[in-house]
Enzyme design. Structure first.
Site, PDB file in Angstrom:
ATOM      1  CB  CYS A 112      40.417  -2.871 -14.965  1.00  0.00           C
ATOM      2  SG  CYS A 112      41.364  -2.993 -13.466  1.00  0.00           S
ATOM      3  CB  THR A 160      32.821  -4.526  -9.819  1.00  0.00           C
ATOM      4  OG1 THR A 160      32.897  -5.667  -8.971  1.00  0.00           O
ATOM      5  CG2 THR A 160      34.221  -4.010 -10.075  1.00  0.00           C
TER       6      THR A 160
HETATM    7  N1  LIG Z   1      37.642  -2.966  -8.873  1.00  0.00           N
HETATM    8  C1  LIG Z   1      37.967  -3.113 -10.152  1.00  0.00           C
HETATM    9  O1  LIG Z   1      38.369  -2.157 -10.826  1.00  0.00           O
HETATM   10  C2  LIG Z   1      37.854  -4.439 -10.833  1.00  0.00           C
HETATM   11  C3  LIG Z   1      38.084  -4.497 -12.208  1.00  0.00           C
HETATM   12  C4  LIG Z   1      38.013  -5.718 -12.842  1.00  0.00           C
HETATM   13  C5  LIG Z   1      37.704  -6.853 -12.120  1.00  0.00           C
HETATM   14  N2  LIG Z   1      37.520  -6.763 -10.779  1.00  0.00           N
HETATM   15  C6  LIG Z   1      37.213  -7.995 -10.061  1.00  0.00           C
HETATM   16  O2  LIG Z   1      35.872  -7.928  -9.588  1.00  0.00           O
HETATM   17  C7  LIG Z   1      35.774  -8.623  -8.376  1.00  0.00           C
HETATM   18  C8  LIG Z   1      35.156  -7.696  -7.344  1.00  0.00           C
HETATM   19  O3  LIG Z   1      36.009  -6.595  -7.172  1.00  0.00           O
HETATM   20  P1  LIG Z   1      35.558  -5.316  -6.328  1.00  0.00           P
HETATM   21  O4  LIG Z   1      36.601  -4.301  -6.551  1.00  0.00           O
HETATM   22  O5  LIG Z   1      34.142  -4.984  -6.591  1.00  0.00           O
HETATM   23  O6  LIG Z   1      35.715  -5.888  -4.838  1.00  0.00           O
HETATM   24  P2  LIG Z   1      35.052  -5.424  -3.471  1.00  0.00           P
HETATM   25  O7  LIG Z   1      34.635  -4.002  -3.555  1.00  0.00           O
HETATM   26  O8  LIG Z   1      36.003  -5.800  -2.422  1.00  0.00           O
HETATM   27  O9  LIG Z   1      33.710  -6.302  -3.334  1.00  0.00           O
HETATM   28  C9  LIG Z   1      33.725  -7.677  -3.120  1.00  0.00           C
HETATM   29  C10 LIG Z   1      32.291  -8.159  -2.942  1.00  0.00           C
HETATM   30  O10 LIG Z   1      32.288  -9.581  -2.801  1.00  0.00           O
HETATM   31  C11 LIG Z   1      31.583  -9.967  -1.631  1.00  0.00           C
HETATM   32  N3  LIG Z   1      32.252 -11.155  -1.125  1.00  0.00           N
HETATM   33  C12 LIG Z   1      33.516 -11.252  -0.632  1.00  0.00           C
HETATM   34  N4  LIG Z   1      33.804 -12.528  -0.306  1.00  0.00           N
HETATM   35  C13 LIG Z   1      32.696 -13.256  -0.594  1.00  0.00           C
HETATM   36  C14 LIG Z   1      32.372 -14.645  -0.459  1.00  0.00           C
HETATM   37  N5  LIG Z   1      33.263 -15.524   0.040  1.00  0.00           N
HETATM   38  N6  LIG Z   1      31.148 -15.035  -0.863  1.00  0.00           N
HETATM   39  C15 LIG Z   1      30.255 -14.152  -1.346  1.00  0.00           C
HETATM   40  N7  LIG Z   1      30.502 -12.832  -1.482  1.00  0.00           N
HETATM   41  C16 LIG Z   1      31.718 -12.404  -1.113  1.00  0.00           C
HETATM   42  C17 LIG Z   1      31.638  -8.771  -0.729  1.00  0.00           C
HETATM   43  O11 LIG Z   1      30.507  -8.636   0.115  1.00  0.00           O
HETATM   44  P3  LIG Z   1      30.300  -9.368   1.515  1.00  0.00           P
HETATM   45  O12 LIG Z   1      31.674  -9.621   2.065  1.00  0.00           O
HETATM   46  O13 LIG Z   1      29.494  -8.422   2.333  1.00  0.00           O
HETATM   47  O14 LIG Z   1      29.545 -10.610   1.194  1.00  0.00           O
HETATM   48  C18 LIG Z   1      31.601  -7.626  -1.718  1.00  0.00           C
HETATM   49  O15 LIG Z   1      30.260  -7.345  -2.057  1.00  0.00           O
HETATM   50  C19 LIG Z   1      37.183  -9.074  -8.011  1.00  0.00           C
HETATM   51  O16 LIG Z   1      37.363 -10.404  -8.414  1.00  0.00           O
HETATM   52  C20 LIG Z   1      38.053  -8.170  -8.829  1.00  0.00           C
HETATM   53  O17 LIG Z   1      39.296  -8.744  -9.151  1.00  0.00           O
HETATM   54  C21 LIG Z   1      37.550  -5.584 -10.135  1.00  0.00           C
END
Ligand SMILES: NC(=O)c1ccc[n+]([C@@H]2O[C@H](COP(=O)([O-])OP(=O)(O)OC[C@H]3O[C@@H](n4cnc5c(N)ncnc54)[C@H](OP(=O)(O)O)[C@@H]3O)[C@@H](O)[C@H]2O)c1
Ligand SMILES: NC(=O)c1ccc[n+]([C@@H]2O[C@H](COP(=O)([O-])OP(=O)(O)OC[C@H]3O[C@@H](n4cnc5c(N)ncnc54)[C@H](OP(=O)(O)O)[C@@H]3O)[C@@H](O)[C@H]2O)c1
Ligand SMILES: NC(=O)c1ccc[n+]([C@@H]2O[C@H](COP(=O)([O-])OP(=O)(O)OC[C@H]3O[C@@H](n4cnc5c(N)ncnc54)[C@H](OP(=O)(O)O)[C@@H]3O)[C@@H](O)[C@H]2O)c1
Ligand SMILES: NC(=O)c1ccc[n+]([C@@H]2O[C@H](COP(=O)([O-])OP(=O)(O)OC[C@H]3O[C@@H](n4cnc5c(N)ncnc54)[C@H](OP(=O)(O)O)[C@@H]3O)[C@@H](O)[C@H]2O)c1
Ligand SMILES: [Zn+2]
Ligand SMILES: [Zn+2]
Lengths: 343, 54, 343, 343, 343, 54
Positions: C144, C12
């Site tokens: 979502c 995202t």
């Molecule tokens: N995927 C979906 O369809 C979706 C839909 C609705 C909501 N969401 C929500 O959106 C959020 C992100 O989801 P995603 O699917 O994009 O996840 P993702 O692909 O796993 O990405 C997570 C991001 O957060 C960073 N991160 C992880 N731990 C961190 C920390 N302690 N401090 C700072 N940065 C950190 C990671 O980068 P680094 O580890 O390199 O820093 C990475 O850039 C989640 O809360 C999820 O529930 C996702």
């Protein structure tokens, strides 16, 4: 035993050719196709290129022991006399002989040409109707979505957890082979890939079979998803009285523990915790499992089959094995593959 | 042969079973911890709640 | 306006970088990643190879107008002070600020670090909460699956067809991007391709959002299917009193006629008759439609979104547009593609 | 005969378990896994849920007739003494014993621990090396891309159409199971779906096998495409002297007419005119075909296999059958499916 | 400026409708379809459901500034007078005006109806022919496979690394949208999913374009793979004299550094190291990259485009922008998505 | 602005660049190690040979 496949160029017909050819007790002597007459079976089915057999006209039926009809709805009822002249046993994969009452054909289909024969026919699904199959001469393989649904719900009826008055929602997901080989714009790769497409939101014909064989009205919705083989039924069930996980295990083990083609999958670890089509693709297995949603007084039942196998050709061969007193699993030994994609 | 405490099915176990080992039930997949070996006693293993993401 | 994306290397987060970069009123000044610090944004997101920006450490936040946080659940509640120090407006994509009551976090999550801030947060979904967004400084984008479900059911509540006591089954099908960029065995291509896999049979956390914002308990089951983007919710609804198709059209047109990002699709001809993820993939559109199953006193409601857009990054930008009084569709003009595969 | 599979939890190991279990002459007595020790084989391979066998530690090998090693490169050369102590015949699926010269391991791999054993090993591919397999006690199954390439080109050498000095470009397309069960970011469903991804532009290790067994240097490039099983090699060949289609048919029929697992497909009608992985998926068949491009003095040779079968586990069982004088096709009768997706 | 799309119900026609509608300087006033006359554009293209436009008959052309023809080969040459009557500028997406010599149409197609117009037409590909586009009134968008191939090889000619006498093998992989919306059995989802299918082993018509615009004969083979959008060309090139990586970087940067729609990708880290269709899907970008295979005196050049965009509709709009002196990237700003499946 | 030693393109670098940091070239993707900062000196970083499996 000699066997023929009418509709051998179609999807389920191709599977029948494969299964009959690999069956220790059957010999494939004929496969029909009007479109591909005189072409090799391998022309339509590349996995059967090594077969030394050509399609022939369905008007010239060989005399055989068993005839499998894999033709569109309406064809078998029209040609049933010719089929029965040619063969001792007819196993029909269409809907033409699945329902015992002519009135059901009036309601769900376009009526029936030969209602007097309906009483002779046996529904092929062994888990439901094994006792009536030995010696049967007219066998009707179940619909694929109906088969998945019935297998999921049957133990709940056998264990008196459901009586037939409850509310049941069945949300089905199916692959593209269900539509047969004929194609069309919605079935093209570009339009059909990657879909979650409601294709029968309400009023699907398989409701008739489920209602007939389980005695319950169901709320039935079918979605097309991106796989070729497979039908997966998620049954959301609201029983009148609370049930425990122990009750459910008792019910499902009671119904299926000795079934050669049903596997239970309900939780546990790893990647494959519940039934899913990938785990059974290419095989005649059904996977069935459940989960309890106590907060909502709901059971969720999952059931997965390969629509080309347990949902049609495999079920047909299984029933024929029983009809003839053969080993039930003869010709159906393939267990499926892992890993496997969208098979 | 021992009964699975989750689903009631028989669980086939190997001979040199040790206390503390984790085995899975072939019927329901439950992870079972071996509490005793003579007689065999099994309990549900504390499951690692795996997050399948969202 | 200056904007930063925390968690810019995730799925995202990458979409937020793309949307902010293409937005007429925003300038992307920072994207954070600990793993990819100093690498170009294009290293993680090949579609952004032309961007002249490198990931930086989330500990060194730039001063910006709006900060989008696209981090896993729990991170925002921990770093919220730093986020609010750096930015006037924080739009969080995680679940950390979606629910107004701390008790809900105790029940569905692992509690909450900063319960006193929950009252400040606004739920981002404009179709539900547009009036409270202008001027909001802490905005929580919806989940979502919850977004798809709420958009499907909302008109039934607004038109008093549902009151909250009825039985509703929600059967959801989602793509693999929902799991984020981190992977794992079940997420591998070989294991995840072609699946219809029950991944949350019962007890999914998004039940909390639906219950909170619609005031109804739902029977919720989620399946993983073979697409990358997309969430499709099929709601099986049993209203207490009979409704007509006219009632339904009235309800859905009433709620959505003026919505810039909701399209109705209910029957009609052609290949795409009902909502499906392919039709909205890559866009911020939701498609919503319904069918009546009079025999079973049931409505079936279909709702489809792109989880990366309407289900997260697009919804976040949409809400930010409203918060700042910008054109609602600014930066969200892409309408999706046709044909398109499993996008 | 008693058989063990070391590395039974991996992808090729799972296929070996399936094939050995279904083999009329073999009995599966052991499958090893360190990670899944004590878990049922069905935990890793859902298609084998009905097997009553648990993984054991590779350090405790049972005494067997034949041991199949399906471990990563380097493991077999390290444990070969234990393997040979436990079994009369060792069939290794890794690259550890494929090449006869230790120097080749220095050049393409990281050297070899037990170079003195290389001379004992036989390359498993029956179409190339059938005569040396009976009685062999150390057998090395070929690499999947090498197998596809060699099968495509071999007839051109046997018929003296190629001598080894010509220019040959081999452009390979492979599925994700080639990477094994271990995963990683590039192997995730979201990143790996729908790709045409150059993954080994130059310098692929299988060049060594092709060069060793055909005596020609090839320009080799491998692309990952969206399938799970399958390797397809397109060989662009520029012979020194003109050849006719008749010459080619002569060559390919000469080499393969009597081969139980090679089918020729070169033109003709229908959907499946040339070799493609779908047509052989799940089976031990290879399909081989060709086309003449007179204008460019080029032959194009197509070759397709299932990398899990003809490209590894199936080839291993085929070779073991020959080593023991069994029916060559024992346990390998499954002919594949039609229709089938990205299996 | 007013624009019309003839063949608006087809695949490339739908993309043209989308691009023209979103273009700051164009207004979509007409889209034709005989089959869907009077139906909304959204009937055929669900992503355009919000458009308030109905298909009209191609016999009733509106007067416009620019007319895009997205019809099958042969239609434009037949209707060119009507097209030119209706519009100042005609941009044709078919092959009808791509080649300057009538003889080439005799050799590769079925001749040409209006050879006298061939000299008026300009080939649309800006990277090759930008200088001749301003003011052009008859523009021929390149073939998708030809476009991918030319973009990959062009820098080698511009930097005199190739002269035209060398041996070049082009192995192309394409998605199903290349075949257009019409379908057919081989294009059905069940038959087309998961393939690596040689569909033009030799003699593909796009050889004519490559030969015409680069002055070299190529050995050209096209495979259908499982994606919807995308064309990927792998060029295996054998230059007469040795080249270094520095030479190659010089050549590719020299040709493309200032191109708004070409991105270089040659190695580096992460998941996306070389050009692949996923990275450009939905966008007008081409990705181009290379690798050196010194051992075989070979260069491998990779080139990836979206056949619906850079390979047809996007290229057409790009050329129209240049013809009218507009901003080159107007209407073509979408950068593609990540993650994305088989778009 | 510094030239990438792999492809010759300009590499944009951040102000607080430190010796030993690894950056990637936006044009060719090469991983570059910062050898010196005043003037900026870059060298190809020892690449972790990632096995993409087979
Ligand atoms: N995927 C979906 O369809 C979706 C839909 C609705 C909501 N969401 C929500 O959106 C959020 C992100 O989801 P995603 O699917 O994009 O996840 P993702 O692909 O796993 O990405 C997570 C991001 O957060 C960073 N991160 C992880 N731990 C961190 C920390 N302690 N401090 C700072 N940065 C950190 C990671 O980068 P680094 O580890 O390199 O820093 C990475 O850039 C989640 O809360 C999820 O529930 C996702
Ligand atoms: N696909 C499934 O998953 C599935 C599951 C359960 C049950 N079924 C049932 O099985 C039957 C076959 O389905 P399918 O999917 O295999 O269909 P299909 O691929 O369309 O094949 C139909 C076959 O029937 C032949 N045929 C058509 N009309 C005929 C006629 N009038 N007389 C003789 N032969 C005729 C066709 O060959 P020619 O036209 O060349 O003669 C073709 O071989 C249907 O009744 C279907 O409902 C299918
Ligand atoms: N995949 C293909 O298409 C293919 C084709 C031809 C040849 N091959 C070759 O076949 C071999 C296996 O490939 P795969 O794809 O099946 O790999 P995989 O899925 O990664 O499986 C590897 C197996 O080896 C076991 N293992 C790993 N390290 C071990 C060790 N040190 N000692 C004992 N067991 C060990 C693993 O189980 P635990 O770690 O749990 O013990 C696992 O069961 C490789 O050498 C590969 O090159 C593969
Ligand atoms: N698909 C690609 O990737 C691609 C790439 C580069 C170039 N092209 C070229 O672009 C052109 C269109 O390809 P496509 O894939 O978009 O094809 P398509 O999906 O089959 O669409 C063809 C369109 O042309 C219309 N049409 C057909 N015959 C006509 C006639 N005689 N008069 C007027 N309209 C007619 C059709 O609509 P009605 O029949 O309803 O009128 C339809 O709208 C072809 O020349 C193709 O070679 C395609
Ligand atoms: Zn159990
Ligand atoms: Zn560089």
């Amino acid at each position: 035993m000699r066997a023929a496949v009418v509709g051998g160029s179609g999807f389920t017909g191709g599977e029948l050719c494969r299964l009959v050819d690999g069956h220790p007790d059957f010999e494939l002597v004929q496969a029909t196709s009007r479109e591909y007459e005189n072409k090799t079976v391998g022309h339509a089915h590349p996995n059967l290129r090594h077969l030394d057999l050509r399609f022939s006209d369905p008007a010239d039926l060989e005399s055989v022991d068993v005839l499998f009809a894999a033709t569109p709805h309406g064809v078998s009822m029209q040609h049933i006399d010719a089929f029965q002249d040619a063969a001792d046993t007819v196993v029909d994969l269409s809907a033409d002989f699945r329902l015992p009452e002519a009135s059901a054909y009036d309601e769900y289909y376009d009526g029936h040409d030969r209602p007097e024969l309906l009483a002779d026919a046996e529904y092929a699904l062994p888990e439901l109707n094994r006792d009536n199959l030995p010696g049967a001469t007219l066998i009707a393989a179940g619909g694929c979505n109906a088969t998945a649904s019935i297998l999921g719900l049957l133990p709940l009826f056998e264990a008196d957890i459901l009586s037939g008055d409850e509310r049941v929602v069945i949300d089905v997901k199916v692959g593209s082979s269900e539509g047969g080989a004929s194609g069309g714009k919605a079935a093209s790769h570009a339009e059909r890939s990657g879909v979650v497409r409601p294709y029968a939101p309400t009023g699907h014909r398989h409701e008739a079979e489920i209602s007939e064989y389980l005695g319950i009205d169901v709320s039935f919705t079918v979605h097309a998803v991106d796989m070729i083989r497979g039908a997966s039924a998620t049954c959301h069930v609201f029983p009148d009285s609370p049930v425990s996980k122990g009750d459910l295990w008792g019910a499902y083990r009671g119904s299926y523990e000795d079934e050669p083609f049903v596997r239970l999958a309900s939780g546990g670890g790893g990647v494959y915790r519940y039934p899913e089509p990938k785990a059974v693709a290419g095989s005649n297995f059904a996977e069935v499992g459940f989960e309890l949603d106590a907060a909502n007084k709901r059971l969720v039942v999952f059931s997965a089959i390969d629509n080309m196998m347990k949902g049609s050709a495999g079920q047909a061969v299984h029933a024929a094995n029983i009809a003839y007193g053969l080993d039930e699993t003869a010709g159906l030994e393939h267990t499926g593959l892992h890993p496997v994609g969208a098979p | 042969m021992t009964e699975c405490i989750e689903c009631g099915a028989d669980v086939t176990l190997h001979d040199d079973l040790e206390v503390g080992e984790i085995v899975d039930c072939a019927t329901c997949g439950a992870e079972l911890e071996v509490l005793g070996t003579d007689p065999v006693e099994l309990d549900t293993a504390p499951e690692l709640e795996e997050d399948w993401g969202e």
